[in-house]
Design a protein around this motif. Structure first.
Motif, PDB file in Angstrom:
ATOM      1  N   LEU A 215      84.064  54.605  67.498  1.00  0.00           N
ATOM      2  CA  LEU A 215      82.744  54.928  66.951  1.00  0.00           C
ATOM      3  C   LEU A 215      82.714  56.337  66.388  1.00  0.00           C
ATOM      4  O   LEU A 215      82.177  56.568  65.293  1.00  0.00           O
ATOM      5  CB  LEU A 215      81.672  54.783  68.042  1.00  0.00           C
ATOM      6  CG  LEU A 215      81.320  53.358  68.464  1.00  0.00           C
ATOM      7  CD1 LEU A 215      80.414  53.375  69.687  1.00  0.00           C
ATOM      8  CD2 LEU A 215      80.660  52.603  67.325  1.00  0.00           C
ATOM      9  N   ALA A 216      83.294  57.291  67.114  1.00  0.00           N
ATOM     10  CA  ALA A 216      83.309  58.681  66.647  1.00  0.00           C
ATOM     11  C   ALA A 216      84.048  58.801  65.322  1.00  0.00           C
ATOM     12  O   ALA A 216      83.589  59.482  64.393  1.00  0.00           O
ATOM     13  CB  ALA A 216      83.951  59.578  67.697  1.00  0.00           C
ATOM     14  N   PHE A 217      85.183  58.122  65.209  1.00  0.00           N
ATOM     15  CA  PHE A 217      85.971  58.195  63.981  1.00  0.00           C
ATOM     16  C   PHE A 217      85.241  57.542  62.811  1.00  0.00           C
ATOM     17  O   PHE A 217      85.316  58.027  61.677  1.00  0.00           O
ATOM     18  CB  PHE A 217      87.343  57.546  64.193  1.00  0.00           C
ATOM     19  CG  PHE A 217      88.228  58.302  65.150  1.00  0.00           C
ATOM     20  CD1 PHE A 217      88.127  59.680  65.278  1.00  0.00           C
ATOM     21  CD2 PHE A 217      89.170  57.632  65.925  1.00  0.00           C
ATOM     22  CE1 PHE A 217      88.940  60.379  66.159  1.00  0.00           C
ATOM     23  CE2 PHE A 217      89.987  58.321  66.807  1.00  0.00           C
ATOM     24  CZ  PHE A 217      89.873  59.703  66.926  1.00  0.00           C
ATOM     25  N   LEU A 218      84.521  56.442  63.064  1.00  0.00           N
ATOM     26  CA  LEU A 218      83.772  55.787  61.998  1.00  0.00           C
ATOM     27  C   LEU A 218      82.631  56.677  61.512  1.00  0.00           C
ATOM     28  O   LEU A 218      82.352  56.746  60.309  1.00  0.00           O
ATOM     29  CB  LEU A 218      83.220  54.444  62.480  1.00  0.00           C
ATOM     30  CG  LEU A 218      84.212  53.278  62.500  1.00  0.00           C
ATOM     31  CD1 LEU A 218      83.607  52.074  63.209  1.00  0.00           C
ATOM     32  CD2 LEU A 218      84.619  52.894  61.077  1.00  0.00           C
ATOM     33  N   VAL A 219      81.972  57.364  62.447  1.00  0.00           N
ATOM     34  CA  VAL A 219      80.913  58.309  62.052  1.00  0.00           C
ATOM     35  C   VAL A 219      81.493  59.402  61.168  1.00  0.00           C
ATOM     36  O   VAL A 219      80.943  59.739  60.104  1.00  0.00           O
ATOM     37  CB  VAL A 219      80.246  58.922  63.302  1.00  0.00           C
ATOM     38  CG1 VAL A 219      79.361  60.112  62.924  1.00  0.00           C
ATOM     39  CG2 VAL A 219      79.416  57.869  64.032  1.00  0.00           C
ATOM     40  N   VAL A 220      82.607  59.973  61.582  1.00  0.00           N
ATOM     41  CA  VAL A 220      83.253  61.023  60.787  1.00  0.00           C
ATOM     42  C   VAL A 220      83.716  60.472  59.441  1.00  0.00           C
ATOM     43  O   VAL A 220      83.608  61.149  58.408  1.00  0.00           O
ATOM     44  CB  VAL A 220      84.433  61.636  61.558  1.00  0.00           C
ATOM     45  CG1 VAL A 220      85.222  62.596  60.672  1.00  0.00           C
ATOM     46  CG2 VAL A 220      83.936  62.372  62.800  1.00  0.00           C
ATOM     47  N   ASP A 221      84.210  59.235  59.416  1.00  0.00           N
ATOM     48  CA  ASP A 221      84.638  58.615  58.159  1.00  0.00           C
ATOM     49  C   ASP A 221      83.487  58.533  57.168  1.00  0.00           C
ATOM     50  O   ASP A 221      83.659  58.788  55.964  1.00  0.00           O
ATOM     51  CB  ASP A 221      85.188  57.211  58.412  1.00  0.00           C
ATOM     52  CG  ASP A 221      86.586  57.216  59.016  1.00  0.00           C
ATOM     53  OD1 ASP A 221      87.234  58.280  58.998  1.00  0.00           O
ATOM     54  OD2 ASP A 221      87.019  56.158  59.494  1.00  0.00           O
ATOM     55  N   ILE A 222      82.298  58.164  57.656  1.00  0.00           N
ATOM     56  CA  ILE A 222      81.126  58.080  56.782  1.00  0.00           C
ATOM     57  C   ILE A 222      80.768  59.451  56.229  1.00  0.00           C
ATOM     58  O   ILE A 222      80.541  59.616  55.019  1.00  0.00           O
ATOM     59  CB  ILE A 222      79.928  57.472  57.538  1.00  0.00           C
ATOM     60  CG1 ILE A 222      80.154  55.972  57.764  1.00  0.00           C
ATOM     61  CG2 ILE A 222      78.616  57.695  56.775  1.00  0.00           C
ATOM     62  CD1 ILE A 222      79.108  55.315  58.637  1.00  0.00           C
ATOM     63  N   LEU A 223      80.734  60.458  57.094  1.00  0.00           N
ATOM     64  CA  LEU A 223      80.361  61.802  56.645  1.00  0.00           C
ATOM     65  C   LEU A 223      81.420  62.381  55.704  1.00  0.00           C
ATOM     66  O   LEU A 223      81.080  63.069  54.729  1.00  0.00           O
ATOM     67  CB  LEU A 223      80.144  62.707  57.853  1.00  0.00           C
ATOM     68  CG  LEU A 223      79.035  62.250  58.813  1.00  0.00           C
ATOM     69  CD1 LEU A 223      78.903  63.218  59.977  1.00  0.00           C
ATOM     70  CD2 LEU A 223      77.707  62.103  58.088  1.00  0.00           C
ATOM     71  N   ASP A 224      82.690  62.105  55.978  1.00  0.00           N
ATOM     72  CA  ASP A 224      83.752  62.548  55.069  1.00  0.00           C
ATOM     73  C   ASP A 224      83.656  61.840  53.723  1.00  0.00           C
ATOM     74  O   ASP A 224      83.890  62.454  52.668  1.00  0.00           O
ATOM     75  CB  ASP A 224      85.126  62.274  55.688  1.00  0.00           C
ATOM     76  CG  ASP A 224      85.494  63.275  56.772  1.00  0.00           C
ATOM     77  OD1 ASP A 224      84.799  64.313  56.881  1.00  0.00           O
ATOM     78  OD2 ASP A 224      86.463  63.022  57.506  1.00  0.00           O
ATOM     79  N   LYS A 225      83.322  60.553  53.745  1.00  0.00           N
ATOM     80  CA  LYS A 225      83.191  59.793  52.500  1.00  0.00           C
ATOM     81  C   LYS A 225      82.077  60.358  51.632  1.00  0.00           C
ATOM     82  O   LYS A 225      82.227  60.454  50.406  1.00  0.00           O
ATOM     83  CB  LYS A 225      82.918  58.314  52.817  1.00  0.00           C
ATOM     84  CG  LYS A 225      82.740  57.434  51.585  1.00  0.00           C
ATOM     85  CD  LYS A 225      83.995  57.429  50.715  1.00  0.00           C
ATOM     86  CE  LYS A 225      83.816  56.554  49.489  1.00  0.00           C
ATOM     87  NZ  LYS A 225      85.014  56.599  48.610  1.00  0.00           N
TER      88      LYS A 225
END
Length: 209
Positions: free
Chosen positions: A106-116
């Motif tokens: 979940l943490a990595f997916l959140v960061v993936d969205i913000l990085d995107k």
């Protein structure tokens, strides 16, 4: 690089109301909770027929939506409303998984969205609204699903601009500086409090940069 802004506040503090003065022809909303927006004619302005609103509580779906919005050149403002629920429903979908791996996912997916978001068009302003939580010392932060996730990612640290919606009743001002974790670039706003109006913030961002 798109400009991303985090707006934090409790339910009813004016976060979603701040959308009301935006041009719906240049705005797209990703709703993480299915609900009517709290202003007049919202269902006429934002609808599937107008192709400017999308409802999902799935983190991967949001990532895919960002790819599509990048190509919608008419869209200048994107709102991801009730971002917390992406984590809540993401956790629910993985509730039967054993161990702490689900929290890391979940943490990595959140960061993936913000990085995107950082890779999106320069002419796009992205607002993420979320609820708040307080620790034992009264420090305000983005509400997540627990300390383990908080230890993995400090969401506020991934934003240049964090705005607090602390209003209630008919006083819906935004705090842009002067109260942690609120922060905006030096000189972007003349006062620490402003109207809860994303159209005004869009204009301030445009003038500043």
């Amino acid at each position: 690089m798109a400009q991303k802004v985090l707006i934090l506040g409790n339910s009813g503090s004016g976060k979603s109301t701040s959308i009301k003065n935006l041009n719906e022809k240049e705005t797209f909303i990703i709703q993480c909770v299915k609900k009517r927006l709290p202003f007049k004619d919202s269902t006429k302005k934002y609808s599937s027929e107008n192709k400017n609103i999308y409802q999902t509580n799935n983190l991967t779906n949001v990532l895919e939506a960002l790819e599509k919005i990048e190509k919608m050149k008419n869209i200048k403002t994107l709102i991801i409303d009730d971002f917390n629920y992406l984590m809540t429903y993401g956790y629910k979908a993985r509730s039967r998984e054993v161990g702490y791996g689900k929290f890391e996912t979940l943490a990595f997916l959140v960061v993936d969205i913000l990085d995107k978001i950082d890779t999106l068009r320069d002419d796009l302003n992205v607002y993420i609204t979320a609820h708040t939580q307080k620790d034992n010392d009264g420090k305000i932060s983005t509400k997540t699903i627990g300390k383990f996730l908080d230890d993995k990612v400090v969401i506020e640290g991934l934003f240049e601009m964090v705005i607090l919606a602390l209003g209630s009743d008919n006083n819906y001002n935004f705090t842009v500086n002067g109260l942690d974790p609120a922060k905006t670039p030096i000189g972007m706003f003349e006062t620490d409090e402003i109207d809860n109006d994303l159209a005004l913030i869009n204009e301030a961002i445009k003038k500043y940069y």
